[in-house]
Structures are given as C-alpha cells and as structure tokens.
Design a protein around this motif. Structure first.
Motif, mmCIF file in Angstrom:
data_model
loop_
_atom_site.group_PDB
_atom_site.id
_atom_site.type_symbol
_atom_site.label_atom_id
_atom_site.label_comp_id
_atom_site.label_asym_id
_atom_site.label_seq_id
_atom_site.Cartn_x
_atom_site.Cartn_y
_atom_site.Cartn_z
ATOM 1 N N ALA A 50 -4.882 -30.627 15.784
ATOM 2 C CA ALA A 50 -3.851 -30.098 14.977
ATOM 3 C C ALA A 50 -2.777 -31.210 15.103
ATOM 4 O O ALA A 50 -2.360 -31.475 13.909
ATOM 5 C CB ALA A 50 -3.268 -28.670 15.453
ATOM 6 N N SER A 51 -2.608 -31.915 15.989
ATOM 7 C CA SER A 51 -1.297 -32.969 16.039
ATOM 8 C C SER A 51 -1.994 -34.170 14.919
ATOM 9 O O SER A 51 -1.085 -35.132 14.547
ATOM 10 C CB SER A 51 -1.152 -33.441 17.228
ATOM 11 O OG SER A 51 -2.177 -33.939 18.096
ATOM 12 N N ASN A 52 -3.295 -34.292 15.132
ATOM 13 C CA ASN A 52 -3.632 -35.848 14.303
ATOM 14 C C ASN A 52 -4.105 -35.347 12.811
ATOM 15 O O ASN A 52 -4.469 -36.266 12.031
ATOM 16 C CB ASN A 52 -4.960 -35.985 15.029
ATOM 17 C CG ASN A 52 -4.624 -36.806 16.426
ATOM 18 O OD1 ASN A 52 -3.657 -37.301 16.711
ATOM 19 N ND2 ASN A 52 -5.585 -36.426 17.340
ATOM 20 N N CYS A 53 -4.029 -34.155 12.662
ATOM 21 C CA CYS A 53 -4.598 -33.605 11.125
ATOM 22 C C CYS A 53 -3.162 -33.155 10.406
ATOM 23 O O CYS A 53 -2.906 -31.832 10.208
ATOM 24 C CB CYS A 53 -5.498 -32.588 11.218
ATOM 25 S SG CYS A 53 -7.050 -33.398 11.963
ATOM 26 N N SER A 54 -2.331 -33.988 10.073
ATOM 27 C CA SER A 54 -1.411 -33.530 8.944
ATOM 28 C C SER A 54 -1.609 -33.166 7.753
ATOM 29 O O SER A 54 -0.861 -32.625 6.996
ATOM 30 C CB SER A 54 -0.202 -34.664 9.207
ATOM 31 O OG SER A 54 -0.620 -36.121 8.508
ATOM 32 N N TRP A 55 -2.905 -33.871 7.171
ATOM 33 C CA TRP A 55 -3.509 -33.841 5.788
ATOM 34 C C TRP A 55 -4.943 -33.826 6.046
ATOM 35 O O TRP A 55 -5.437 -34.560 7.133
ATOM 36 C CB TRP A 55 -2.965 -34.381 4.966
ATOM 37 C CG TRP A 55 -3.270 -35.878 5.019
ATOM 38 C CD1 TRP A 55 -2.523 -36.802 5.779
ATOM 39 C CD2 TRP A 55 -4.236 -36.483 4.449
ATOM 40 N NE1 TRP A 55 -3.042 -38.127 5.706
ATOM 41 C CE2 TRP A 55 -4.234 -37.797 4.581
ATOM 42 C CE3 TRP A 55 -5.092 -36.239 3.262
ATOM 43 C CZ2 TRP A 55 -4.880 -39.113 4.165
ATOM 44 C CZ3 TRP A 55 -5.748 -37.134 2.728
ATOM 45 C CH2 TRP A 55 -6.069 -38.413 3.162
ATOM 46 N N THR A 56 -5.694 -33.455 5.184
ATOM 47 C CA THR A 56 -6.868 -33.319 5.089
ATOM 48 C C THR A 56 -7.373 -33.575 3.265
ATOM 49 O O THR A 56 -6.625 -33.093 2.700
ATOM 50 C CB THR A 56 -7.882 -32.345 5.575
ATOM 51 O OG1 THR A 56 -9.295 -32.552 5.438
ATOM 52 C CG2 THR A 56 -7.350 -30.854 4.985
#
Length: 316
Positions: A70-76
C-alpha cells in the motif's frame, strides 16, 4: 347510499396507492442519487474541471512499473472498483506529443504556461522531442471502473508494452495526467441524466407528500367526525321499521298498566328515603328520640309505602 359508499372506497384506495407510489419514488430517487454521486457525478465534474483537450495527442509507452504494498501504490493505471484498496498496482508512464496545430507560440512571453513547467517544447521541430515526458496513463480521470465497461486486464495488456503508440488526451490543468478515452458529449449526458432524473423525482415526491399530509388527510380527519355525528342524528331521528317504538304522547296511564306500577314503586321508594332523612334530622336536633321510636316510625313508613303500592292513586 350504497353508491356513495362505493365511490368513497375507490377514492380512498386511489389516495392510498398514489401516496405509496410517491413514497417509493422518493426513497429510490434519494438512494439513486447517493449511488450516482461517487460513480457518475463526481467523475463527470472532475473531467470537466480538469479541462482535457479534446484534440488527441500522440502517446508512446515509456515504461511500466509493477509495485506491491500500500505504501508503494499511491496510484495505479487501472483499478477495478473505485473504493478498492490498492496493494498490487501497475503504473504505466508515457511520453506524449501535442499536435502542432494545438501549439501557440508567443515570442517574448513574460508569463510561462503550465505546460512550460512540465518540460514543454513549443517548437516541435524535432519529432524526437516530446511535449511531456513520463506522464501517468489512466483509462479515465479517476482511473477506475467496473466490468464490462472497463476491464483492467484488457487495458493493461493493450498499453503496458514499451513503445506502444496510441492516441491520448492530456489535461490542461495537470499535464502529467493522460487518459486513453474521452468523450465530452458522453460526460455531459451522464451528468444530465444523473441530475435531471433523481433530483426532480425526489422534489416532486416531497411536495406531494407535504400536500397530502397537511391538506388531504387533514380534511378527511376533520370530515370524519362530522359525518359520524350526522349518521348518529339520522339514526336517532329515524322512524324506520327497526327503530325502538316510543310510548304514545297522548293518553293517561291506567292503574293496570305496567308503566303505572313502575312509577308508583319508584315514588314509594323515594318517599321512604325522604321519611328516613326527616326522622334522622329530628333525632339529631331534639336529642330525645330513641332508636326504638325511630324504628317504629320506619316500620310505619314501610307499612304505609307497601300498602300504597297495590292500591289506587287516590288512597295515597
């Protein structure tokens, strides 16, 4: 009389079904509006405010990153479900070039445009130069959707390969955002449908229910006691076959009649009670009348009242 009752019954049924319809309409309109806010209304307004250029630009996939956590996925780049938490994300970065017809060159400009802050090249003399580098690619302004309208597996398979060329649309407010599909006419129509149907339906339901509560039902409640009183008066004043016959107004009571005997017995009872009250008051005042004399008087009174019960009125 029967036809009036039938007409009143149909009127009540019509009022009941009409009220039930508007109650259900108001409930469904409210919940529909609340459902459409995050999925239709908010994306439509955001698309309008972001001012996407309807003239498509030329995009080329630069790189694709897959991140976990979750910390690395600020957007997708694509997410199936706008409220879904992101733990596994695929981020597609592209370079895009704005057509020369869309570029306005102003010599000796004092103010820099927003695109200038994002490596904007106004000359476009060399095809290897891009208007913007490493822009984020999304399917729409929110980057989310639901199958079958948006299938993220198909979207990623189509655009994730490096060097893929396709048309895209950039935002004039945020040039780092690029979307793959844009139809402003469809955006406006979705916004009109989402606002023009639920809101007027809900307002119409509220107006009808207010009128029904404060006017229609109040009038019925006020008219009901008046109708009931009118029916009671008609029943009391009626002379139908089922009415209780009243005693004749003319003609005297005879000694042999039942009514005469009842009246006479009632008179004797009241007379006896009055005699006892008189004797009791005399005993309290004089203080000399004993219980024996009182008893004798009561017995005499009782004898008198009993003897007068069967006799004629003249003997009394």
């Amino acid at each position: 009389m029967e036809s009036d009752e039938v007409k009143q019954t149909w009127k009540q049924k019509l009022l009941f079904y009409t009220t039930a319809f508007f109650v259900l309409l108001g409930i469904f309109s409210l919940f529909s509006f609340l459902f459409l806010v995050p999925f239709v209304i908010d994306p439509a307004f955001t698309t309008i405010f972001m001012e996407f250029d309807e003239e498509p630009a030329q995009c080329v996939t630069l790189r694709t990153d897959r991140r976990l956590g979750a910390s690395n996925c600020s957007w997708t780049s694509c997410r199936e479900g706008c409220t879904k938490d992101i733990y596994d994300c695929t981020q597609i970065f592209v370079n895009y070039r704005i057509p020369s017809s869309n570029v306005t060159i102003e010599p000796q400009r004092e103010k820099r445009s927003l695109l200038d802050d994002y490596d904007y090249d106004a000359t476009l003399e060399d095809d290897l130069q891009w208007s913007f580098r490493e822009a984020r690619l999304l399917p729409n302004v929110k980057g989310c959707g639901y199958p079958p309208m948006l299938n993220c597996s198909i979207f990623l398979k189509t655009y994730k390969e490096i060097g893929t060329n396709f048309s895209c649309y950039y935002s004039k407010i945020d040039p780092s955002m690029v979307i793959s599909h844009l139809s402003m006419w469809q955006v406006y129509m979705n916004l009109v449908y989402a606002l023009a149907i639920p809101i007027p339906s809900f307002i119409l339901s509220v107006v009808y229910l207010a009128i029904a509560y404060f006017k229609i039902y109040n009038e019925d409640e006020e008219a009901a006691p008046l109708e009931k009183n009118a029916e009671d008066i008609d029943f009391a004043g009626g002379n139908g076959a089922g009415d209780t016959p009243l005693p004749p107004a003319s003609g005297g009571l005879t000694p042999a009649s039942e009514a005469f005997r009842e009246d006479l017995a009632s008179f004797g009872h009241h007379f006896k009670v009055a005699m006892v009250d008189d004797i009791s008051r005399d005993s309290l005042v004089d203080g000399v009348v004993g219980s024996v004399s009182v008893g004798g008087n009561i017995g005499k009174t009782m004898t008198t009242s009993i003897s007068t019960t069967g006799g004629p009125v003249a003997d009394i």
